[in-house]
Scaffold this active site. Structure first.
Site, PDB file in Angstrom:
ATOM      1  N   ARG A  49     -17.333   5.328  22.182  1.00 21.84           N
ATOM      2  CA  ARG A  49     -17.419   5.805  20.788  1.00 21.84           C
ATOM      3  C   ARG A  49     -17.957   7.227  20.796  1.00 21.84           C
ATOM      4  O   ARG A  49     -17.493   8.083  20.061  1.00 21.84           O
ATOM      5  CB  ARG A  49     -18.296   4.889  19.919  1.00 21.84           C
ATOM      6  CG  ARG A  49     -18.625   5.530  18.563  1.00 21.84           C
ATOM      7  CD  ARG A  49     -19.124   4.568  17.493  1.00 21.84           C
ATOM      8  NE  ARG A  49     -20.037   3.562  17.976  1.00 21.84           N
ATOM      9  CZ  ARG A  49     -21.290   3.783  18.385  1.00 21.84           C
ATOM     10  NH1 ARG A  49     -21.791   5.010  18.357  1.00 21.84           N
ATOM     11  NH2 ARG A  49     -22.033   2.795  18.834  1.00 21.84           N
ATOM     12  N   TYR A 102      -3.663  15.703  -2.206  1.00 21.12           N
ATOM     13  CA  TYR A 102      -3.031  14.522  -1.602  1.00 21.12           C
ATOM     14  C   TYR A 102      -3.628  13.272  -2.268  1.00 21.12           C
ATOM     15  O   TYR A 102      -4.854  13.186  -2.452  1.00 21.12           O
ATOM     16  CB  TYR A 102      -3.319  14.543  -0.096  1.00 21.12           C
ATOM     17  CG  TYR A 102      -2.945  13.273   0.619  1.00 21.12           C
ATOM     18  CD1 TYR A 102      -1.609  12.917   0.777  1.00 21.12           C
ATOM     19  CD2 TYR A 102      -3.909  12.427   1.122  1.00 21.12           C
ATOM     20  CE1 TYR A 102      -1.262  11.751   1.426  1.00 21.12           C
ATOM     21  CE2 TYR A 102      -3.570  11.252   1.787  1.00 21.12           C
ATOM     22  CZ  TYR A 102      -2.246  10.921   1.927  1.00 21.12           C
ATOM     23  OH  TYR A 102      -1.907   9.762   2.563  1.00 21.12           O
ATOM     24  N   ASP A 174      -7.456  21.442   4.387  1.00 22.58           N
ATOM     25  CA  ASP A 174      -6.559  20.418   4.920  1.00 22.58           C
ATOM     26  C   ASP A 174      -5.280  21.142   5.339  1.00 22.58           C
ATOM     27  O   ASP A 174      -4.485  21.558   4.496  1.00 22.58           O
ATOM     28  CB  ASP A 174      -6.294  19.372   3.837  1.00 22.58           C
ATOM     29  CG  ASP A 174      -5.386  18.243   4.320  1.00 22.58           C
ATOM     30  OD1 ASP A 174      -4.636  18.451   5.285  1.00 22.58           O
ATOM     31  OD2 ASP A 174      -5.417  17.155   3.713  1.00 22.58           O
ATOM     32  N   LYS A 199       0.870  13.415  11.012  1.00 21.08           N
ATOM     33  CA  LYS A 199       2.017  14.155  10.490  1.00 21.08           C
ATOM     34  C   LYS A 199       2.555  15.106  11.570  1.00 21.08           C
ATOM     35  O   LYS A 199       2.944  14.661  12.616  1.00 21.08           O
ATOM     36  CB  LYS A 199       1.603  14.864   9.211  1.00 21.08           C
ATOM     37  CG  LYS A 199       0.775  13.975   8.243  1.00 21.08           C
ATOM     38  CD  LYS A 199       1.536  12.810   7.664  1.00 21.08           C
ATOM     39  CE  LYS A 199       0.666  11.806   6.920  1.00 21.08           C
ATOM     40  NZ  LYS A 199      -0.206  12.354   5.892  1.00 21.08           N
TER      41      LYS A 199
HETATM   42  C1  LIG Z   1      -1.374  11.934   5.204  1.00 21.25           C
HETATM   43  C2  LIG Z   1      -2.306  12.958   4.701  1.00 21.25           C
HETATM   44  C3  LIG Z   1      -3.690  12.738   4.722  1.00 21.25           C
HETATM   45  C4  LIG Z   1      -4.315  11.441   5.165  1.00 21.25           C
HETATM   46  O1  LIG Z   1      -4.133  11.198   6.514  1.00 21.25           O
HETATM   47  P1  LIG Z   1      -4.008   9.728   7.181  1.00 21.25           P
HETATM   48  O2  LIG Z   1      -3.776  10.016   8.599  1.00 21.25           O
HETATM   49  O3  LIG Z   1      -2.865   9.040   6.492  1.00 21.25           O
HETATM   50  O4  LIG Z   1      -5.304   9.030   6.900  1.00 21.25           O
HETATM   51  C5  LIG Z   1      -4.502  13.770   4.284  1.00 21.25           C
HETATM   52  N1  LIG Z   1      -3.996  14.932   3.823  1.00 21.25           N
HETATM   53  C6  LIG Z   1      -2.676  15.167   3.779  1.00 21.25           C
HETATM   54  C7  LIG Z   1      -2.176  16.471   3.261  1.00 21.25           C
HETATM   55  C8  LIG Z   1      -1.784  14.192   4.207  1.00 21.25           C
HETATM   56  O5  LIG Z   1      -0.476  14.420   4.132  1.00 21.25           O
END
Ligand SMILES: *Cc1c(COP(=O)(O)O)cnc(C)c1O
Length: 380
Positions: A49, A102, A174, A199
Site C-alpha cells: 500500500r 465532469y 484535471d 482515459k
Molecule cells: C472519467 C473522468 C474522471 C473520473 O475518473 P475515473 O477513473 O472514472 O474514476 C474524472 N475526470 C474526468 C474529466 C473524467 O473524464
C-alpha cells in the site's frame, strides 16, 4: 538537455530490471518485502500500500511526463480527486469548480464531500471576473477542467493560476481530456494535475486508474501521505497496464487529433447537425486560449442534432464502428448521449447538458471508416 516526451514515456521510471535485464518493469504481485534485520529495507519497500515497484515505475513516469516532482497512482480518477481534496481541504473550506464539471466530480462534491462540510460553487471558468467574484477567504482550491466534459469549454490555466495564487489557493487541473502530451498544466502555473488514467493515459479501455502529479515537493509529500493513509492505491497489474499504454501516448494522441479534425469537418457541413463543439474551431469561444496552451485540440468532439433528444438517442443506436458506451480516450471510437448516460447524475442541476447533445470519443481506426459510419447514422 532534457529528454523529449516520447523518450520519457518509454523510459522514465523504467530502467531495465537490475537482476534480469528485463526491459519492461515486472508486475510485482506482492504485498510485503523481506527485511534484512529490523528496519533493514532493501530498496525502501516495506508494504505494497505504501509503495510497490511496478506502481513506482508508473508514478515516476507520470511525474516526468507532467514535469512535476511527484507522481502518485490511484485505483481510479475519483480516488485521486478525493485524496487531493481531503489532503488540502477541511470542513468550512471552499472550492470553485467548473460550471460544467465532469459529472462524477460534481457528485463527489455535492453528495460526498458536502456532507463533511466542504463548500463549493460551480462557476463558468471561461469568465475570469466570475471566478474572481466567487473567491472567498475560505477558498482553498480552484478546480479546473480544460477542455471540459462534454461541452468542451476551455479555461485559461495561466490566468486562473494567477487568480488562485493571489487568493492563497491552489490551482488543481484535471488534465484527463488533453493528456500530458497535449497540455502541461504545471508549466502554466498549476499546483497539482489530476488524471483519470482510465482515459487517454491508459488508452486501451482495459484498466481503471487515476493519478496526481504535484509541482512542489512539499505538496507532493502531503499527497503521498494521504495516498498511503487513505489507501486507494493502484494495484501492480493495473499500474503495469497503464504504463504499457503510456508508451504509445504521443502516437495515439496525434492520430486521435487527426481523426477528430476530419470528423469535425464532416459534422460541420452536415445538414442534420446544428452545432459542433470542438476547441480547434476558430469560432469556438475558447479557441485562442486552447491554441495557446494546447499542442493540438484533442480527440473529443460534441455536437447537437436537429430533431432534439429523440434524434440524438436514435443516432447513438445507429452507428456501427462508434460503439455506444461511456468512458473515452481509448483506441476505439465511442458515442454516447451525455444527458441520459454520463451526465444523468447532473440532470436538474446547474450542470445539466442539452438534451440534443451527442459526444464522440474519436478513436484511431481508419478515418474513412469513421466518416462513413457517421454519415450512414446521420442519414443524408
Ligand atoms: C472519467 C473522468 C474522471 C473520473 O475518473 P475515473 O477513473 O472514472 O474514476 C474524472 N475526470 C474526468 C474529466 C473524467 O473524464
Amino acid at each position: 538537455m532534457t529528454d523529449g516526451f516520447e523518450t520519457l514515456a518509454i523510459h522514465a521510471g523504467q530502467e531495465a530490471d537490475p537482476h534480469t535485464g528485463a526491459v519492461v518493469p515486472p508486475i510485482y504481485a506482492v504485498s510485503t518485502y523481506k527485511q534484512d534485520g529490523v528496519g533493514g529495507l532493501r530498496a525502501g519497500y516495506e508494504y505494497s500500500r505504501s509503495a510497490n515497484p511496478t506502481r513506482t515505475a508508473l508514478e515516476e513516469c507520470l511525474a516526468a511526463l507532467e514535469g512535476g516532482t511527484r507522481g502518485l497512482a490511484f485505483a481510479s480518477g475519483l480516488a485521486a480527486e478525493d485524496a487531493v481534496l481531503r489532503a488540502v481541504c477541511g470542513p468550512g473550506d471552499h472550492v470553485i469548480i467548473p460550471g460544467d464539471a465532469y459529472g462524477g466530480t460534481y457528485r463527489l462534491f455535492a453528495k460526498v464531500l458536502a456532507r463533511w462540510g466542504l463548500l463549493f460553487d460551480p462557476v463558468p471558468l471561461g469568465d475570469l471576473d466570475a471566478v474572481r467574484a466567487a473567491v472567498r477567504p475560505e477558498t482553498k482550491v480552484i478546480w479546473v477542467e480544460t477542455p471540459t466534459n462534454p461541452l468542451l469549454g476551455v479555461a485559461d490555466i495561466e490566468a486562473l493560476a494567477a487568480v488562485a495564487h493571489q487568493a492563497g489557493a491552489l490551482l488543481v487541473v484535471d488534465n484527463t481530456f488533453a493528456s500530458p502530451y497535449l497540455q502541461q498544466p504545471l508549466a502554466l502555473g498549476a499546483d497539482v494535475v489530476v488524471h483519470s488514467t482510465t482515459k487517454y493515459v491508459g488508452g486501451h479501455s482495459d484498466v481503471v486508474g487515476g493519478a496526481l502529479v504535484a509541482r512542489d515537493r512539499e505538496l507532493g509529500e502531503l499527497l503521498a501521505f494521504h495516498q498511503n493513509a487513505m489507501g486507494a492505491v493502484a494495484g501492480p497489474f493495473d499500474a503495469w497496464l497503464t504504463l504499457r499504454g503510456i508508451k504509445t501516448l504521443a502516437l495515439r494522441m496525434e492520430r486521435h487529433c487527426d481523426n477528430a479534425e476530419r470528423v469535425v469537418e464532416l459534422l460541420r457541413s452536415h445538414p442534420r447537425v446544428t452545432e459542433v463543439l470542438y476547441p480547434g474551431l476558430p469560432g469556438h469561444p475558447g479557441h485562442e486560449v486552447a491554441a495557446k496552451q494546447m499542442r493540438r485540440f484533442g480527440g473529443m468532439v460534441s455536437f447537437r442534432v436537429a430533431g432534439g433528444e429523440e434524434e440524438a438517442v436514435r443516432l447513438c443506436d445507429r452507428t456501427r464502428i462508434f460503439t455506444l458506451g461511456e468512458s473515452l480516450g481509448g483506441v476505439e471510437s465511442l458515442i454516447e448521449h451525455p444527458g441520459r448516460m454520463t451526465h444523468a447524475s447532473v440532470a436538474g442541476s446547474a450542470l445539466e447538458v442539452p438534451a440534443d447533445l451527442v459526444r464522440l470519443s474519436v478513436g484511431i481506426e481508419t478515418v474513412d471508416d469513421l466518416l462513413a459510419d457517421l454519415s450512414q447514422a446521420l442519414g443524408s
